[in-house]
Write a protein that holds these residues in place. Structure first.
Motif, PDB file in Angstrom:
ATOM      1  N   ILE A 630       5.494  65.193 -13.393  1.00 58.24           N
ATOM      2  CA  ILE A 630       4.462  64.901 -12.139  1.00 58.24           C
ATOM      3  C   ILE A 630       3.028  64.527 -13.160  1.00 58.24           C
ATOM      4  O   ILE A 630       3.215  64.983 -14.638  1.00 58.24           O
ATOM      5  CB  ILE A 630       4.011  66.349 -11.458  1.00 58.24           C
ATOM      6  CG1 ILE A 630       3.675  67.499 -12.485  1.00 58.24           C
ATOM      7  CG2 ILE A 630       5.157  66.323 -10.379  1.00 58.24           C
ATOM      8  CD1 ILE A 630       3.396  68.853 -11.684  1.00 58.24           C
ATOM      9  N   LYS A 631       1.979  64.239 -12.490  1.00 59.63           N
ATOM     10  CA  LYS A 631       0.888  63.933 -13.370  1.00 59.63           C
ATOM     11  C   LYS A 631       0.128  65.115 -13.684  1.00 59.63           C
ATOM     12  O   LYS A 631      -0.536  65.647 -12.826  1.00 59.63           O
ATOM     13  CB  LYS A 631       0.129  63.012 -12.331  1.00 59.63           C
ATOM     14  CG  LYS A 631      -1.263  62.370 -13.148  1.00 59.63           C
ATOM     15  CD  LYS A 631      -0.748  61.101 -14.124  1.00 59.63           C
ATOM     16  CE  LYS A 631      -2.051  60.877 -14.742  1.00 59.63           C
ATOM     17  NZ  LYS A 631      -1.538  59.898 -16.049  1.00 59.63           N
ATOM     18  N   SER A 632       0.210  65.596 -14.878  1.00 61.64           N
ATOM     19  CA  SER A 632      -0.287  66.837 -15.576  1.00 61.64           C
ATOM     20  C   SER A 632      -0.718  66.741 -16.881  1.00 61.64           C
ATOM     21  O   SER A 632       0.145  66.200 -17.564  1.00 61.64           O
ATOM     22  CB  SER A 632       0.697  68.154 -15.115  1.00 61.64           C
ATOM     23  OG  SER A 632       0.416  69.168 -16.174  1.00 61.64           O
ATOM     24  N   GLN A 633      -2.051  67.081 -17.088  1.00 58.96           N
ATOM     25  CA  GLN A 633      -2.375  66.989 -18.677  1.00 58.96           C
ATOM     26  C   GLN A 633      -1.577  67.651 -19.498  1.00 58.96           C
ATOM     27  O   GLN A 633      -1.231  67.414 -20.561  1.00 58.96           O
ATOM     28  CB  GLN A 633      -3.780  67.635 -18.746  1.00 58.96           C
ATOM     29  CG  GLN A 633      -4.469  67.178 -19.925  1.00 58.96           C
ATOM     30  CD  GLN A 633      -5.989  67.790 -20.183  1.00 58.96           C
ATOM     31  OE1 GLN A 633      -6.647  67.957 -19.306  1.00 58.96           O
ATOM     32  NE2 GLN A 633      -6.385  67.682 -21.467  1.00 58.96           N
ATOM     33  N   ASP A 636       1.387  65.887 -19.961  1.00 55.29           N
ATOM     34  CA  ASP A 636       1.361  64.477 -20.826  1.00 55.29           C
ATOM     35  C   ASP A 636       1.384  64.849 -22.073  1.00 55.29           C
ATOM     36  O   ASP A 636       1.784  64.272 -23.090  1.00 55.29           O
ATOM     37  CB  ASP A 636      -0.023  64.067 -20.294  1.00 55.29           C
ATOM     38  CG  ASP A 636       0.128  63.301 -18.844  1.00 55.29           C
ATOM     39  OD1 ASP A 636       1.114  63.293 -18.306  1.00 55.29           O
ATOM     40  OD2 ASP A 636      -0.932  62.976 -18.521  1.00 55.29           O
ATOM     41  N   ASP A 656       6.101  56.982 -20.482  1.00 57.17           N
ATOM     42  CA  ASP A 656       5.573  56.553 -19.045  1.00 57.17           C
ATOM     43  C   ASP A 656       4.768  57.691 -18.466  1.00 57.17           C
ATOM     44  O   ASP A 656       5.475  58.582 -17.862  1.00 57.17           O
ATOM     45  CB  ASP A 656       6.553  56.005 -18.301  1.00 57.17           C
ATOM     46  CG  ASP A 656       6.099  55.512 -16.895  1.00 57.17           C
ATOM     47  OD1 ASP A 656       4.785  55.624 -16.673  1.00 57.17           O
ATOM     48  OD2 ASP A 656       6.826  54.706 -16.249  1.00 57.17           O
ATOM     49  N   ILE A 657       3.439  57.872 -18.389  1.00 62.81           N
ATOM     50  CA  ILE A 657       2.791  58.824 -17.792  1.00 62.81           C
ATOM     51  C   ILE A 657       2.058  58.300 -16.405  1.00 62.81           C
ATOM     52  O   ILE A 657       1.276  58.897 -16.045  1.00 62.81           O
ATOM     53  CB  ILE A 657       1.700  59.378 -18.919  1.00 62.81           C
ATOM     54  CG1 ILE A 657       0.906  58.301 -19.339  1.00 62.81           C
ATOM     55  CG2 ILE A 657       2.528  60.216 -19.967  1.00 62.81           C
ATOM     56  CD1 ILE A 657      -0.564  58.781 -20.060  1.00 62.81           C
ATOM     57  N   THR A 658       2.493  57.311 -15.970  1.00 69.76           N
ATOM     58  CA  THR A 658       2.053  56.886 -14.775  1.00 69.76           C
ATOM     59  C   THR A 658       2.539  57.870 -13.639  1.00 69.76           C
ATOM     60  O   THR A 658       3.328  58.542 -13.609  1.00 69.76           O
ATOM     61  CB  THR A 658       2.593  55.569 -14.398  1.00 69.76           C
ATOM     62  OG1 THR A 658       3.835  55.381 -13.978  1.00 69.76           O
ATOM     63  CG2 THR A 658       2.105  54.360 -15.312  1.00 69.76           C
ATOM     64  N   GLY A 659       1.978  57.684 -12.479  1.00 69.40           N
ATOM     65  CA  GLY A 659       2.270  58.585 -11.438  1.00 69.40           C
ATOM     66  C   GLY A 659       3.318  58.291 -10.367  1.00 69.40           C
ATOM     67  O   GLY A 659       3.370  59.001  -9.381  1.00 69.40           O
TER      68      GLY A 659
END
Length: 735
Positions: A630-633, A636, A656-659
């Protein structure tokens, strides 16, 4: 896998032929010349061969023609309306049956050819995917491109690099080969010696109005194939004729090829204009070396000549020991008349070639035992000439029986098989075909091609040839430098040697300015020829002797030459080595690998088909991807840590850190053949997903790089890894 060819439905089977209902009416007007043959269930099964069906179709067509004659006669004689209608109905029924047999025949022909329509559809899907994902694209695309030239994009470059890396490991390192790198520009004299300047040609025809050029044999081949595959009305005799032409196409002279083009009325494909007579076109790109233009050269059509001309230095570098092999990877150039079939026939391409130098009197190989038990599809010339198919054969048995000429040639055939299957080539669609006598050069001892089946048919991708000593002798003769090897005897050997001593004084008096050519011809005699001339001179005092360079025969008298066998002591044997040459077309191998690796599978919702390349990890363009779930710092940061460890281990990867949803990210990377996906779903451990099975294991962050490297380098299989780590049933959905 290629899509399965759909079999057409059975023929309609009539318990009583319709035509027989009207025979009493028809007989009083016309006698049918052909006998109606009903299509039986048995014929529809195993007996419904192409030949059988063509015979049935010919009979039925004759019945149609005869019945049409009946109808015309009835109308001409103003017969009763009922009789005419009955005859017309009979004709319609016969035409329906002809149509049914024609469709069945078309299905059989398509099936035997692999289903040309299905193949083309499959190819289009593969090529569209390859170009869309930038594996390769036409060169100079913004200027509408140039036929026969292609650019490899990032994933294509990576696959090519991995294939070449595996080739070096499998051949150069394993066999301790000497690798060289020679220039692409080659002086004319080198290619004159090799025969390329005079003989490296294809037969070309021109559109007589537009000047467009075509390969003559391609036009004839396309015509014959299309007629055989699509014209169901062809009689069996004509089909046999066209198939024979396809079999001997490479052996047709320019005159024979031109005669066939005229006989079949073949015209320019694009304009239908008449064609010129075929004439040879040299396929090499010509250039000049230096600004003066006085030193002609060519872009090399193969890499092998660079190795041959360096034999003397390589032999010295190897400590004057035989056998040894030299290898080279490099670009080659052929100015193809009409490039087609994508990467399979291009004007610039990569070759990987090996020249294995061996004593012609001893072609055994110490490591042949390592490959002798391999079993794979072989297609020796006996099977080809008998019209049979390739068969599974044992490599050791093939060498023992003499099907393959010698152990060294057999060893390289086995090694090529192992290399191609390790790359990911399907062994069921790989065969080794022996050259027919009309394909082989006169000097070759034996030649085999590794052919891979793809949507274009069987494609020659590797040639493995025993070229005897032709190449080194040719360059010795042209350069004046002896490219020979030596065998030193432990003790001097007494041998009987042929000694030919021309009398230059007598020959000079007799032949004056032609003396040199006569002397050279006498000195070139082999032992059998020389002893035959000696016997004739002793019995008759003179003999008629042919001198090729003069183009005529001369009279040699007894006082002009002395021929004898003398015993001499020799400390060494001087000989010209034979050459075993495996030559790899890298672009062709890669394209076949693309097709063999490609498949589709349904998405989780079954609403679309997802494209997948099942590249083995060794050749995959990118080894793994890293996805935060999931999009999470926090996730990431973990992904970046893993990426650094992968980079340090030399593992190619994408982060790939896209959402985007995890399923879509999986699908994107499956489509370029990435074998492993690392999903970051915690700060201490991650999951690794395998592309084809979609199975997942859980691994600690510290172990990720080492696990991926182990599988990507071929040290372990995914099955091995599955035993060592816990499997993971992902809560995050796949695809």
């Amino acid at each position: 896998m290629l899509p399965t060819v759909l079999r057409s439905s059975r023929f309609p089977v009539y318990s009583k032929p319709i035509v027989t209902l009207f025979l009493p009416i028809c007989r009083r007007f016309y006698s049918l010349s052909a006998v109606y043959t009903p299509v039986t269930p048995q014929m529809d099964a195993a007996d419904a061969s192409e030949e059988t069906l063509r015979g049935v179709l010919a009979e039925k067509q004759a019945s149609v023609d005869a019945q049409a004659g009946v109808v015309r006669k009835l109308k001409a004689e103003a017969a009763a309306k009922a009789d005419i209608e009955a005859a017309v109905e009979s004709l319609k029924a016969l035409k329906i049956e002809v149509s049914a047999v024609a469709k069945r025949l078309q299905a059989v022909v398509s099936s035997s050819g692999g289903g040309s329509g299905d193949r083309e559809a499959f190819r289009q899907v593969v090529v569209n995917t390859l170009e869309r994902r930038l594996f390769y694209i036409p060169s100079f695309k913004i200027y509408r491109g140039v036929a026969g030239l292609y650019d490899y994009g990032p994933p294509g470059c990576a696959v090519k690099s991995n294939v070449l890396s595996l080739w070096r490991q499998h051949f150069v390192l394993e066999e301790n080969m000497l690798e060289v790198d020679c220039p692409c520009v080659t002086p004319e004299i080198v290619l004159k010696a090799s025969g390329h300047v005079d003989k490296f040609t294809d037969l070309m025809v021109k559109d007589e109005k537009t000047g467009s050029c075509y390969r003559a044999d391609h036009l004839l081949k396309d015509f014959c194939k299309e007629k055989v595959e699509k014209d169901s009305t062809l009689p069996s005799v004509k089909v046999a004729e066209l198939k024979h032409i396809l079999a001997v196409l490479d052996d047709l002279s320019a005159e024979e090829l031109g005669a066939k083009l005229k006989e079949y009325g073949i015209t320019a494909p694009d304009t239908k204009n008449p064609l010129s007579d075929p004439y040879p076109f040299n396929l090499m790109f010509q250039t000049s070396i230096g600004p003066s233009g006085l030193s002609p050269g060519y872009m090399r059509p193969e890499t092998a000549q660079g190795i041959f001309v360096n034999f003397k230095d390589l032999y010295y570098y190897n400590g004057y020991r035989l056998p040894f092999a030299a290898a080279q990877i490099g670009q080659a150039f052929r100015n193809e008349i009409s490039p087609r079939q994508g990467l399979l026939r291009v004007r610039e391409f990569t070759l990987a070639e090996i020249e294995h130098f061996v004593d012609p009197e001893d072609k055994s190989h110490p490591k042949f035992v390592d490959v002798a038990d391999l079993e794979f599809l072989m297609f020796p010339r006996e099977l080809q000439m008998a019209g049979e198919s390739a068969k599974l054969m044992d490599l050791g048995e093939a060498v023992r029986k003499g099907t393959i000429n010698n152990e060294t040639l057999g060893y390289f055939i086995g090694r090529v098989y192992l290399f191609l299957t390790r790359l990911g080539i399907d062994k069921e669609r790989l065969r080794f075909r022996q050259h027919l006598p009309n394909e082989m050069a006169h000097y070759a001892a034996d030649c085999w091609d590794a052919e891979i089946e793809c949507s274009y048919g069987w494609i020659e991708c590797v040639g493995i040839a025993d070229r005897s000593a032709y190449d080194l002798r040719a360059h010795t003769d042209k350069s004046g430098v002896s490219l020979v090897a030596h065998e030193t005897y432990p003790e001097p050997r007494e041998v009987e040697k042929l000694v030919i001593t021309p009398s230059r004084k007598e020959l000079g008096l007799a032949f004056k300015g032609n003396q040199k050519m006569v002397v050279e011809a006498l000195e070139a005699l082999n032992q059998a020829e020389a002893l035959e001339i000696k016997a004739a001179l002793e019995s008759k005092g003179e003999i008629e002797f042919g001198v090729c360079t003069l183009g005529k025969s001369v009279i040699i008298k007894k006082n002009m030459v002395s021929i004898s066998m003398e015993k001499k002591k020799e400390h060494q044997r001087v000989f010209t080595p034979s050459v075993i040459e495996p030559s790899f077309g890298i672009g062709r191998i890669i394209y076949c690998l693309f097709e063999h690796s490609f498949y589709t599978r349904p998405s989780k919702s079954d609403d679309e088909q997802l494209n997948v390349f099942r590249f083995p990890p060794l050749v995959a363009p990118i080894k793994c991807t890293v996805f935060p779930l999931i999009k999470s710092q926090q996730f990431d940061e973990v992904a970046k840590i893993i990426a650094r460890s992968l980079r340090s281990a030399g593992i190619s990867h994408i982060i790939d850190i896209t959402g985007t949803s995890i399923g879509k990210r999986y699908a994107r990377t499956d489509e370029i053949g990435v074998p492993f996906a690392i999903t970051v779903d915690s700060t201490s451990s991650v999951t690794i997903r395998e592309r084809d099975s979609k199975e997942q294991i859980r691994v600690s962050i510290d172990e990720v790089a080492s696990v991926v490297k182990e599988v990507a380098d071929g040290q372990s299989t995914w099955a091995d890894i599955m035993w060592r780590f816990p499997t993971h049933s992902a809560s995050h959905v796949d695809d």
